[in-house]
Design a protein around this motif. Structure first.
Motif, mmCIF file in Angstrom:
data_model
loop_
_atom_site.group_PDB
_atom_site.id
_atom_site.type_symbol
_atom_site.label_atom_id
_atom_site.label_comp_id
_atom_site.label_asym_id
_atom_site.label_seq_id
_atom_site.Cartn_x
_atom_site.Cartn_y
_atom_site.Cartn_z
ATOM 1 N N ASP A 181 -72.820 -16.820 77.742
ATOM 2 C CA ASP A 181 -73.696 -17.959 77.969
ATOM 3 C C ASP A 181 -73.404 -18.597 79.324
ATOM 4 N N ARG A 182 -74.416 -19.096 79.981
ATOM 5 C CA ARG A 182 -74.258 -19.784 81.278
ATOM 6 C C ARG A 182 -73.311 -20.977 81.150
ATOM 7 N N ILE A 183 -73.186 -21.536 79.963
ATOM 8 C CA ILE A 183 -72.278 -22.671 79.751
ATOM 9 C C ILE A 183 -70.843 -22.278 80.096
ATOM 10 N N LEU A 184 -70.448 -21.036 79.818
ATOM 11 C CA LEU A 184 -69.103 -20.574 80.177
ATOM 12 C C LEU A 184 -68.909 -20.663 81.685
ATOM 13 N N ASN A 185 -69.886 -20.192 82.454
ATOM 14 C CA ASN A 185 -69.797 -20.293 83.918
ATOM 15 C C ASN A 185 -69.651 -21.746 84.361
ATOM 16 N N GLN A 186 -70.451 -22.635 83.771
ATOM 17 C CA GLN A 186 -70.398 -24.045 84.160
ATOM 18 C C GLN A 186 -69.027 -24.651 83.860
ATOM 19 N N LYS A 187 -68.452 -24.330 82.720
ATOM 20 C CA LYS A 187 -67.126 -24.853 82.377
ATOM 21 C C LYS A 187 -66.056 -24.336 83.337
ATOM 22 N N ILE A 188 -66.154 -23.074 83.709
ATOM 23 C CA ILE A 188 -65.197 -22.506 84.667
ATOM 24 C C ILE A 188 -65.354 -23.162 86.033
ATOM 25 N N GLU A 189 -66.589 -23.385 86.466
ATOM 26 C CA GLU A 189 -66.836 -24.031 87.761
ATOM 27 C C GLU A 189 -66.259 -25.441 87.792
ATOM 28 N N VAL A 190 -66.444 -26.212 86.713
ATOM 29 C CA VAL A 190 -65.900 -27.576 86.633
ATOM 30 C C VAL A 190 -64.374 -27.526 86.664
ATOM 31 N N TYR A 191 -63.778 -26.638 85.878
ATOM 32 C CA TYR A 191 -62.322 -26.507 85.839
ATOM 33 C C TYR A 191 -61.780 -26.128 87.218
ATOM 34 N N ALA A 192 -62.405 -25.140 87.866
ATOM 35 C CA ALA A 192 -61.942 -24.688 89.181
ATOM 36 C C ALA A 192 -62.008 -25.808 90.210
ATOM 37 N N GLN A 193 -63.038 -26.643 90.120
ATOM 38 C CA GLN A 193 -63.159 -27.754 91.058
ATOM 39 C C GLN A 193 -62.121 -28.830 90.764
ATOM 40 N N GLU A 194 -61.982 -29.206 89.491
ATOM 41 C CA GLU A 194 -61.055 -30.279 89.134
ATOM 42 C C GLU A 194 -59.595 -29.892 89.354
ATOM 43 N N LYS A 195 -59.212 -28.681 88.995
ATOM 44 C CA LYS A 195 -57.808 -28.262 89.042
ATOM 45 C C LYS A 195 -57.389 -27.629 90.356
ATOM 46 N N HIS A 196 -58.355 -26.995 91.077
ATOM 47 C CA HIS A 196 -57.978 -26.222 92.258
ATOM 48 C C HIS A 196 -58.799 -26.533 93.496
ATOM 49 N N GLY A 197 -59.719 -27.488 93.403
ATOM 50 C CA GLY A 197 -60.509 -27.882 94.567
ATOM 51 C C GLY A 197 -61.491 -26.826 95.044
ATOM 52 N N ILE A 198 -61.954 -25.977 94.138
ATOM 53 C CA ILE A 198 -62.916 -24.933 94.510
ATOM 54 C C ILE A 198 -64.332 -25.450 94.263
ATOM 55 N N ASN A 199 -65.127 -25.479 95.323
ATOM 56 C CA ASN A 199 -66.508 -25.916 95.228
ATOM 57 C C ASN A 199 -67.272 -24.986 94.278
ATOM 58 N N PRO A 200 -68.020 -25.520 93.290
ATOM 59 C CA PRO A 200 -68.786 -24.657 92.389
ATOM 60 C C PRO A 200 -69.718 -23.678 93.111
ATOM 61 N N ALA A 201 -70.220 -24.060 94.287
ATOM 62 C CA ALA A 201 -71.081 -23.151 95.056
ATOM 63 C C ALA A 201 -70.297 -21.961 95.603
ATOM 64 N N SER A 202 -68.957 -22.059 95.605
ATOM 65 C CA SER A 202 -68.100 -20.978 96.096
ATOM 66 C C SER A 202 -67.495 -20.155 94.962
ATOM 67 N N ALA A 203 -68.015 -20.333 93.762
ATOM 68 C CA ALA A 203 -67.542 -19.568 92.604
ATOM 69 C C ALA A 203 -68.547 -18.467 92.296
ATOM 70 N N ARG A 204 -68.077 -17.237 92.318
ATOM 71 C CA ARG A 204 -68.918 -16.084 92.010
ATOM 72 C C ARG A 204 -68.418 -15.507 90.695
ATOM 73 N N LEU A 205 -69.188 -15.719 89.635
ATOM 74 C CA LEU A 205 -68.767 -15.313 88.300
ATOM 75 C C LEU A 205 -69.692 -14.215 87.809
ATOM 76 N N GLY A 206 -69.148 -13.045 87.534
ATOM 77 C CA GLY A 206 -69.979 -11.929 87.111
ATOM 78 C C GLY A 206 -69.144 -10.736 86.695
#
Length: 92
Positions: A61-86
């Motif tokens: 589900d796309r919700i998994l990607n969204q949760k990973i993007e939020v976690y990566a931004q909050e914990k590691h400072g990774i911009n969600p636009a710079s997350a490639r999940l696939g």
């Protein structure tokens, strides 16, 4: 340039039901032939961090990607636009 890699097992705890169209949805799986994994690669050039992540899943589900993007931004400072999940890192 800095980088980090990771690989972790995400095989479900057994017994479990799997959402596979080719199987009876009521069938309970009690054994594992091969574990399934999630793999990640982070690249950091000092200005930007980029996350590449793949899952040994047929679909999710796309919700998994969204949760990973939020976690990566909050914990590691990774911009969600710079997350490639696939599924493109299966050979790591």
């Amino acid at each position: 340039m800095n980088f980090g890699v990771s690989k972790d097992i995400i095989t479900p705890i057994l017994p479990t039901r799997l959402a596979c169209p080719q199987y009876d949805r009521e069938k309970v799986f009690v054994d594992v032939h091969d574990d399934i994994y999630v793999r990640a690669l982070v690249l950091d050039d000092g200005n930007e961090k980029i996350l590449f992540m793949s899952f040994d899943l047929l679909f999710h589900d796309r919700i998994l990607n969204q949760k990973i993007e939020v976690y990566a931004q909050e914990k590691h400072g990774i911009n969600p636009a710079s997350a490639r999940l696939g599924e493109f890192l299966a050979s790591l």
